[in-house]
Design a protein around this motif. Structure first.
Motif, short mmCIF file in Angstrom:
data_model
loop_
_atom_site.label_atom_id
_atom_site.label_comp_id
_atom_site.label_asym_id
_atom_site.label_seq_id
_atom_site.Cartn_x
_atom_site.Cartn_y
_atom_site.Cartn_z
N ALA A 1 0.81 -1.21 0.00
CA ALA A 1 0.00 0.00 0.00
C ALA A 1 0.84 1.26 0.00
CB ALA A 1 -0.94 0.00 1.20
N SER A 2 2.09 1.17 0.45
CA SER A 2 2.98 2.34 0.48
C SER A 2 4.04 2.28 -0.61
CB SER A 2 3.66 2.45 1.84
OG SER A 2 4.44 1.30 2.10
N ALA A 3 3.97 1.29 -1.50
CA ALA A 3 5.00 1.11 -2.53
C ALA A 3 4.73 2.02 -3.73
CB ALA A 3 5.05 -0.34 -2.98
N ASP A 4 5.75 2.21 -4.51
CA ASP A 4 5.67 2.96 -5.76
C ASP A 4 5.48 1.96 -6.90
OD1 ASP A 4 6.17 4.44 -8.12
OD2 ASP A 4 7.32 5.90 -6.98
N PHE A 5 4.51 2.20 -7.78
CA PHE A 5 4.18 1.23 -8.83
C PHE A 5 4.62 1.69 -10.22
CE2 PHE A 5 1.77 -0.60 -5.49
CZ PHE A 5 1.63 -1.94 -5.81
N HIS A 6 5.51 2.67 -10.29
CA HIS A 6 6.08 3.01 -11.60
C HIS A 6 6.98 1.87 -12.05
CE1 HIS A 6 4.98 7.17 -10.36
NE2 HIS A 6 4.77 7.30 -11.65
N GLY A 7 6.63 1.23 -13.15
CA GLY A 7 7.40 0.10 -13.66
C GLY A 7 6.78 -1.24 -13.35
N ALA A 8 5.68 -1.28 -12.60
CA ALA A 8 5.04 -2.56 -12.26
C ALA A 8 4.32 -3.11 -13.49
CB ALA A 8 4.06 -2.37 -11.11
N GLY A 9 4.36 -4.44 -13.62
CA GLY A 9 3.59 -5.11 -14.67
C GLY A 9 2.26 -5.56 -14.10
N VAL A 10 1.17 -4.93 -14.49
CA VAL A 10 -0.13 -5.19 -13.89
C VAL A 10 -1.11 -5.69 -14.94
CG1 VAL A 10 0.21 -3.47 -12.08
CG2 VAL A 10 -0.91 -2.79 -14.20
N GLU A 11 -2.15 -6.36 -14.44
CA GLU A 11 -3.25 -6.84 -15.28
C GLU A 11 -4.56 -6.55 -14.54
OE1 GLU A 11 -5.06 -10.97 -17.19
OE2 GLU A 11 -3.24 -10.99 -15.96
N VAL A 12 -5.54 -6.05 -15.26
CA VAL A 12 -6.85 -5.78 -14.67
C VAL A 12 -7.64 -7.08 -14.66
CG1 VAL A 12 -8.98 -4.45 -14.87
CG2 VAL A 12 -6.80 -3.40 -15.50
N VAL A 13 -7.97 -7.56 -13.46
CA VAL A 13 -8.71 -8.82 -13.35
C VAL A 13 -10.18 -8.59 -13.00
CG1 VAL A 13 -6.69 -10.19 -12.75
CG2 VAL A 13 -7.93 -9.03 -10.94
N ARG A 14 -10.49 -7.48 -12.34
CA ARG A 14 -11.88 -7.15 -12.05
C ARG A 14 -12.05 -5.64 -12.14
NH1 ARG A 14 -13.21 -9.80 -6.40
NH2 ARG A 14 -10.94 -9.76 -6.22
N SER A 15 -13.19 -5.24 -12.62
CA SER A 15 -13.44 -3.81 -12.77
C SER A 15 -14.94 -3.56 -12.88
CB SER A 15 -12.73 -3.25 -14.00
OG SER A 15 -13.04 -1.88 -14.19
N GLY A 16 -15.36 -2.40 -12.42
CA GLY A 16 -16.75 -2.01 -12.59
C GLY A 16 -17.10 -1.81 -14.05
N CYS A 17 -16.10 -1.54 -14.88
CA CYS A 17 -16.29 -1.42 -16.33
C CYS A 17 -15.71 -2.68 -16.98
CB CYS A 17 -15.59 -0.17 -16.87
SG CYS A 17 -15.77 0.07 -18.64
N VAL A 18 -16.58 -3.49 -17.57
CA VAL A 18 -16.16 -4.80 -18.08
C VAL A 18 -15.12 -4.66 -19.19
CG1 VAL A 18 -17.00 -6.95 -19.10
CG2 VAL A 18 -18.42 -5.70 -17.48
N SER A 19 -15.17 -3.58 -19.96
CA SER A 19 -14.24 -3.43 -21.09
C SER A 19 -12.80 -3.26 -20.64
CB SER A 19 -14.66 -2.24 -21.95
OG SER A 19 -14.61 -1.03 -21.19
N ARG A 20 -12.59 -2.93 -19.37
CA ARG A 20 -11.21 -2.75 -18.88
C ARG A 20 -10.59 -4.06 -18.43
NH1 ARG A 20 -13.43 1.85 -15.66
NH2 ARG A 20 -13.27 3.71 -16.96
N VAL A 21 -11.38 -5.09 -18.20
CA VAL A 21 -10.85 -6.37 -17.74
C VAL A 21 -9.97 -6.97 -18.83
CG1 VAL A 21 -11.44 -8.70 -16.97
CG2 VAL A 21 -12.84 -6.75 -16.26
N GLY A 22 -8.79 -7.39 -18.44
CA GLY A 22 -7.84 -7.98 -19.38
C GLY A 22 -6.75 -7.03 -19.84
N ILE A 23 -6.85 -5.75 -19.53
CA ILE A 23 -5.78 -4.81 -19.89
C ILE A 23 -4.52 -5.19 -19.12
CG2 ILE A 23 -5.01 -2.41 -19.79
CD1 ILE A 23 -7.87 -1.53 -20.16
N GLU A 24 -3.44 -5.33 -19.81
CA GLU A 24 -2.19 -5.79 -19.20
C GLU A 24 -1.03 -4.98 -19.78
OE1 GLU A 24 0.36 -9.98 -18.60
OE2 GLU A 24 -1.46 -9.90 -19.86
N GLY A 25 -0.11 -4.57 -18.91
CA GLY A 25 1.04 -3.81 -19.37
C GLY A 25 1.87 -3.29 -18.22
N ILE A 26 2.76 -2.37 -18.51
CA ILE A 26 3.68 -1.79 -17.53
C ILE A 26 3.19 -0.40 -17.15
CG2 ILE A 26 6.05 -1.03 -17.10
CD1 ILE A 26 6.98 -3.11 -19.10
N VAL A 27 3.15 -0.14 -15.85
CA VAL A 27 2.70 1.17 -15.35
C VAL A 27 3.79 2.20 -15.63
CG1 VAL A 27 2.00 2.49 -13.34
CG2 VAL A 27 1.28 0.11 -13.56
#
Length: 240
Positions: free
Chosen positions: A128-154
Motif C-alpha cells: 500500500a505504500s509502494a511505488d508502482f512506476h514500472g510494475a507489470g499489472v493486469e486488470v482482473v476485475r473492474s466495474g467497467c467490463v471493457s477494462r478487464v484484461g488490460i495488461e502492461g507496464i505502469v
C-alpha cells in the motif's frame, strides 16, 4: 600699520587679506566662506559595525544574484499546459519500459522481504505504500467490463489512475476506483536434488516461482509520494 595676522584671525582671512583689499576680503570671507551652506550626507556606520555592514551588503548582493539566476518554478497549470506529465507518442513502446519493469521487480522483492513468500496483511501494508512506476499489472476485475484484461507496464502512477503501456505499444488509462489489479513477482525457490546419482550426496538448485498478488485500486487513490506515510486499512470494495 602692522600687517601681521592676529592670533585669533582665521587662516582664510589672512590669505584673503594678502590678495584683496580689506573690504573685499571681508566680503568674500563673509559671503563665500562663513555663510556658505554645508550639505551633509548620511553618516557611515560606526567603525565597530562597518565590517558587519559590509558583510550584510555582500550577502544581500549574493541573494539578489541567486534569485536572478534561479528560474521561477512552474505552476501545476503551466506544467499541464506544456505537457510535462504526458507520455509522448514515440515513447509509448513496451520494449522501452522493460528495463524499468526489471528494476521494479528487484525493488518490490526488497520491500516485501520474507513476506514475498507468505503474503498476508503484512505484505498488503507494504504494498500500500509502494511505488508502482514500472510494475507489470493486469486488470482482473473492474466495474467497467471493457477494462478487464488490460495488461502492461505502469508508466504513470497518479492519484486516481494508472497509465499502462501494453504489449501492443498502446497507452491505456485505467482508473483505480472499482478496479482490482494483479501482478506477479518471480521468486527463486530452492529445490533439493541428488548430485551425481549417488545416495547421500544431496544438494539443491534454484528454480523460479511466480508469487501472484492482487491489489484493490481504491487502496491506492493517493499520489505515490503521499502513500509512503499512510497506514494500511483493509476494506472491501462495494463496487466489485
Amino acid at each position: 600699520m602692522d600687517a601681521r595676522p592676529k592670533k585669533d584671525q582665521p587662516i582664510a582671512a589672512v590669505l584673503l587679506s594678502r590678495a584683496h583689499e580689506p573690504d573685499e576680503a571681508s566680503k568674500i570671507l563673509t559671503e563665500k566662506i562663513q555663510q556658505r551652506p554645508l550639505l551633509l550626507t548620511r553618516s557611515s556606520p560606526p567603525p565597530s559595525d562597518a565590517r558587519a555592514a559590509r558583510r550584510r551588503a555582500q550577502e544581500k548582493k549574493k541573494q539578489q544574484r541567486r534569485k536572478a539566476l534561479k528560474p521561477k518554478p512552474l505552476s501545476a497549470s503551466e506544467r499541464r499546459r506544456l505537457g510535462l506529465y504526458d507520455v509522448p507518442r514515440r515513447g509509448q513502446r513496451y520494449a522501452l519500459f522493460e528495463p524499468l519493469h526489471r528494476l521494479w521487480l528487484g525493488y518490490v522483492r526488497e520491500i516485501l522481504g520474507g513476506e514475498v513468500h507468505t503474503g498476508g496483511e503484512g505484505a498488503a501494508a507494504k504494498l500500500a505504500s509502494a511505488d508502482f512506476h514500472g510494475a507489470g499489472v493486469e486488470v482482473v476485475r473492474s466495474g467497467c467490463v471493457s477494462r478487464v484484461g488490460i495488461e502492461g507496464i505502469v508508466v504513470k502512477d497518479s492519484k486516481f489512475a494508472f497509465e499502462v503501456v501494453t504489449k501492443k505499444d498502446r497507452l491505456k488509462l485505467v482508473p483505480k476506483e472499482g478496479t482490482v489489479f494483479r501482478f506477479e513477482v518471480p521468486v527463486p525457490v530452492p529445490v533439493p536434488v541428488t548430485m551425481g546419482g549417488e545416495e547421500g550426496q544431496d544438494g539443491s538448485e534454484e528454480r523460479t516461482s511466480n508469487m501472484v498478488f492482487e491489489i484493490h485500486g481504491e487502496q491506492f487513490q493517493f499520489r505515490s509520494a503521499d502513500r509512503a506515510s499512510r497506514k494500511f486499512r483493509s476494506h472491501f470494495s462495494k463496487k466489485l
